[in-house]
Design a protein around this motif. Sequence first.
Motif, PDB file in Angstrom:
ATOM      1  N   GLU A 120       0.839  -1.187   0.000  1.00  0.00           N
ATOM      2  CA  GLU A 120       0.000   0.000   0.000  1.00  0.00           C
ATOM      3  C   GLU A 120       0.879   1.242   0.000  1.00  0.00           C
ATOM      4  OE1 GLU A 120      -2.938  -0.203   3.078  1.00  0.00           O
ATOM      5  OE2 GLU A 120      -3.604  -2.202   2.463  1.00  0.00           O
ATOM      6  N   LYS A 121       0.347   2.324  -0.545  1.00  0.00           N
ATOM      7  CA  LYS A 121       1.189   3.500  -0.792  1.00  0.00           C
ATOM      8  C   LYS A 121       1.736   4.127   0.484  1.00  0.00           C
ATOM      9  CE  LYS A 121      -3.022   6.242  -1.674  1.00  0.00           C
ATOM     10  NZ  LYS A 121      -3.930   5.113  -1.888  1.00  0.00           N
ATOM     11  N   GLN A 122       1.019   3.991   1.592  1.00  0.00           N
ATOM     12  CA  GLN A 122       1.508   4.621   2.811  1.00  0.00           C
ATOM     13  C   GLN A 122       2.499   3.738   3.563  1.00  0.00           C
ATOM     14  OE1 GLN A 122      -1.385   3.083   2.658  1.00  0.00           O
ATOM     15  NE2 GLN A 122      -1.205   1.625   4.326  1.00  0.00           N
ATOM     16  N   GLY A 123       2.597   2.453   3.154  1.00  0.00           N
ATOM     17  CA  GLY A 123       3.437   1.537   3.908  1.00  0.00           C
ATOM     18  C   GLY A 123       4.567   0.904   3.137  1.00  0.00           C
ATOM     19  N   GLY A 124       4.332   0.577   1.867  1.00  0.00           N
ATOM     20  CA  GLY A 124       5.348  -0.107   1.083  1.00  0.00           C
ATOM     21  C   GLY A 124       5.706  -1.438   1.711  1.00  0.00           C
ATOM     22  N   SER A 125       6.985  -1.648   1.959  1.00  0.00           N
ATOM     23  CA  SER A 125       7.444  -2.910   2.546  1.00  0.00           C
ATOM     24  C   SER A 125       7.003  -3.076   3.990  1.00  0.00           C
ATOM     25  CB  SER A 125       8.973  -2.993   2.462  1.00  0.00           C
ATOM     26  OG  SER A 125       9.399  -3.045   1.115  1.00  0.00           O
ATOM     27  N   ASP A 126       6.621  -1.983   4.628  1.00  0.00           N
ATOM     28  CA  ASP A 126       6.126  -2.055   5.998  1.00  0.00           C
ATOM     29  C   ASP A 126       4.656  -2.463   5.955  1.00  0.00           C
ATOM     30  OD1 ASP A 126       5.579  -1.824   8.669  1.00  0.00           O
ATOM     31  OD2 ASP A 126       5.766   0.364   8.751  1.00  0.00           O
ATOM     32  N   VAL A 127       4.420  -3.763   5.719  1.00  0.00           N
ATOM     33  CA  VAL A 127       3.051  -4.211   5.465  1.00  0.00           C
ATOM     34  C   VAL A 127       2.163  -4.080   6.691  1.00  0.00           C
ATOM     35  CG1 VAL A 127       3.713  -5.749   3.585  1.00  0.00           C
ATOM     36  CG2 VAL A 127       3.689  -6.621   5.927  1.00  0.00           C
ATOM     37  N   SER A 184      13.394  -4.865  -1.192  1.00  0.00           N
ATOM     38  CA  SER A 184      14.578  -4.224  -1.759  1.00  0.00           C
ATOM     39  C   SER A 184      15.786  -4.477  -0.865  1.00  0.00           C
ATOM     40  CB  SER A 184      14.324  -2.723  -1.944  1.00  0.00           C
ATOM     41  OG  SER A 184      13.938  -2.141  -0.712  1.00  0.00           O
ATOM     42  N   GLY A 185      16.943  -3.944  -1.272  1.00  0.00           N
ATOM     43  CA  GLY A 185      18.202  -4.301  -0.626  1.00  0.00           C
ATOM     44  C   GLY A 185      18.213  -4.136   0.878  1.00  0.00           C
ATOM     45  N   ASN A 186      17.774  -2.983   1.366  1.00  0.00           N
ATOM     46  CA  ASN A 186      17.806  -2.754   2.812  1.00  0.00           C
ATOM     47  C   ASN A 186      16.863  -3.693   3.553  1.00  0.00           C
ATOM     48  OD1 ASN A 186      19.648  -0.734   2.415  1.00  0.00           O
ATOM     49  ND2 ASN A 186      18.269   0.951   2.891  1.00  0.00           N
ATOM     50  N   VAL A 187      15.678  -3.906   2.984  1.00  0.00           N
ATOM     51  CA  VAL A 187      14.714  -4.805   3.620  1.00  0.00           C
ATOM     52  C   VAL A 187      15.281  -6.212   3.732  1.00  0.00           C
ATOM     53  CG1 VAL A 187      12.442  -5.886   3.333  1.00  0.00           C
ATOM     54  CG2 VAL A 187      12.725  -3.443   2.900  1.00  0.00           C
ATOM     55  N   ILE A 188      15.906  -6.683   2.676  1.00  0.00           N
ATOM     56  CA  ILE A 188      16.475  -8.028   2.681  1.00  0.00           C
ATOM     57  C   ILE A 188      17.609  -8.139   3.690  1.00  0.00           C
ATOM     58  CG2 ILE A 188      17.734  -9.728   1.304  1.00  0.00           C
ATOM     59  CD1 ILE A 188      14.808  -9.614   0.623  1.00  0.00           C
ATOM     60  N   CYS A 189      18.480  -7.139   3.734  1.00  0.00           N
ATOM     61  CA  CYS A 189      19.602  -7.193   4.678  1.00  0.00           C
ATOM     62  C   CYS A 189      19.119  -7.181   6.122  1.00  0.00           C
ATOM     63  CB  CYS A 189      20.557  -6.034   4.423  1.00  0.00           C
ATOM     64  SG  CYS A 189      21.507  -6.204   2.897  1.00  0.00           S
ATOM     65  N   LEU A 190      18.116  -6.379   6.415  1.00  0.00           N
ATOM     66  CA  LEU A 190      17.546  -6.385   7.764  1.00  0.00           C
ATOM     67  C   LEU A 190      16.881  -7.721   8.058  1.00  0.00           C
ATOM     68  CD1 LEU A 190      16.047  -2.779   7.895  1.00  0.00           C
ATOM     69  CD2 LEU A 190      18.162  -3.599   8.962  1.00  0.00           C
TER      70      LEU A 190
END
Length: 536
Positions: A182-189, A418-424
Amino acid sequence: MATHEVFNQPPPLRDYNVFDADQALRDGLRREGGDWAAPRARLLGGLCGSAEVIEWGVQANAAPPLLRTHDRYGHRIDEVEYHPAYHRLLEQAAAHGLHALPWREPRPGAHVARAALFYLQAQVEAGHGCPISMTYSAVPALRANPELAREWEPRLTASRYDARFRPATEKSGALCGMAMTEKQGGSDVRANTTRAEPADGAWAITGHKWFCSAPMSDAFLVLAQTPSGLSCFLLPRWRPDGTRNRFFLQRLKDKLGNRSNASSEVEFDGAWAQLVGPEGRGVPTIIEMVNHTRLDCVIGAAAGMRLGVAHATHHAHYRSAFGRRLAEQPLMQNVLADLCVESEAATAAMLRLARAYDEGDTPFARLATAVIKYWVCKRWPAHAAEALECLGGAGYVEESLLPRLYREAPLNGIWEGSGNVICLDVLRAMSKGPDVVEAFFAEVERARGGDHRLDQYAADLRDDLRGAAAIEARARELVERMALVLQGALLVRDGDPAVAEAFCASRLGGQHRLAFGTMPPGFHFTKIIERSRPPL
């Protein structure tokens, strides 16, 4: 006209067997337990290298999908129109089991075999791989609701692709998509605002999803908030009574690449859906799908690298400049060999990951999938750019297919984190307990003694991980090193000796080089290149 005589140009790279031309894939398929699928891979490889199928990929990208929100009389229809070539590619993918092989044939090596087949088909065209990948990945998530799985799994694993827009009960096969972002959250589901309310024994979902790929799929896994928290649902395009679900297409995304595949914004207005997994446990439920699509991100990136290598080595073999063929010139040999080494490392890693899914090796698969997903997808854009440059100006022209490859390359690094999400995510996985890290390094240890640089690199990395300060800020560096040590171990233990030697010297030898073509001299560049060049 004498001025139109054409010479010093390579023949078109077509009408060859993509499987037979790929020694690294053939070796890896055998090594990781999928050799029983070699005849299938050879059959599909012949199709994927044919001029006809390659042209399907060209046509599907030259005529992007069109959104039809209403029919001529003003009725809302919410349909996407694709070029016929897109449907031909999906027909071929489904016929060869790319969406379902491990679920239809749960035997040792099934995920490895399916990875090899998906890798071959992805070299034709990437966009149609999206619904194929999501359908494959949806099955383990749906199994969290056995009743729902019994209803939908036969449809999703059927060997026929059915493009007709009608209820799944009337079709010979079905596809499944996903709508989380969602546009307000992105990867932060967990920031999602989509709501679900109980309604007549099911649920009614209302919300707006900012990114929904392949919106003509028959059903979607969707995250929505309930009183118990974020939950996972299966939302079909058609309600059980045969009417269209309250699923509305707002617009199609105008994307950098992946042009053949429709990606959309969708709105749900009391859409009928069924709960998958426990209420409030939406993320753990849908992560079963995400882990498998992350594996496909690796496979797709490895396939893109392989296609770049095929075109670059093919061109350099036939093209001459400054009195010699390009493939005979030392600096070009360094570049080509470096591209080949990177491609082989990606191929070896993706097949080993697939074997982990066959074995149910959860600790290793959980960590290694994220590690390799980060690095292989991060390397693909640079690899695609260098492969394109090997063709010079010809590589910058659409007819070479390299511009499409270049535009496609960043996507897999974004899709499914994306890269940062995967590394975390890697850091979170390692924090769960020592068994995850131990499973990862146990794989590396199997190559101990094979190369002193690898042994030292692994020891240094392990020491660094034990006491890493500011670990979150350093996550990319650490994950990169983890990926390199795993790729190095796989190549040293089971790969071609010339490729393994070049990899360890250039990646693990202590000198970090960003550009391809900077490997130390003295290696078997010609042997590495000829191992990868399509035999035309």
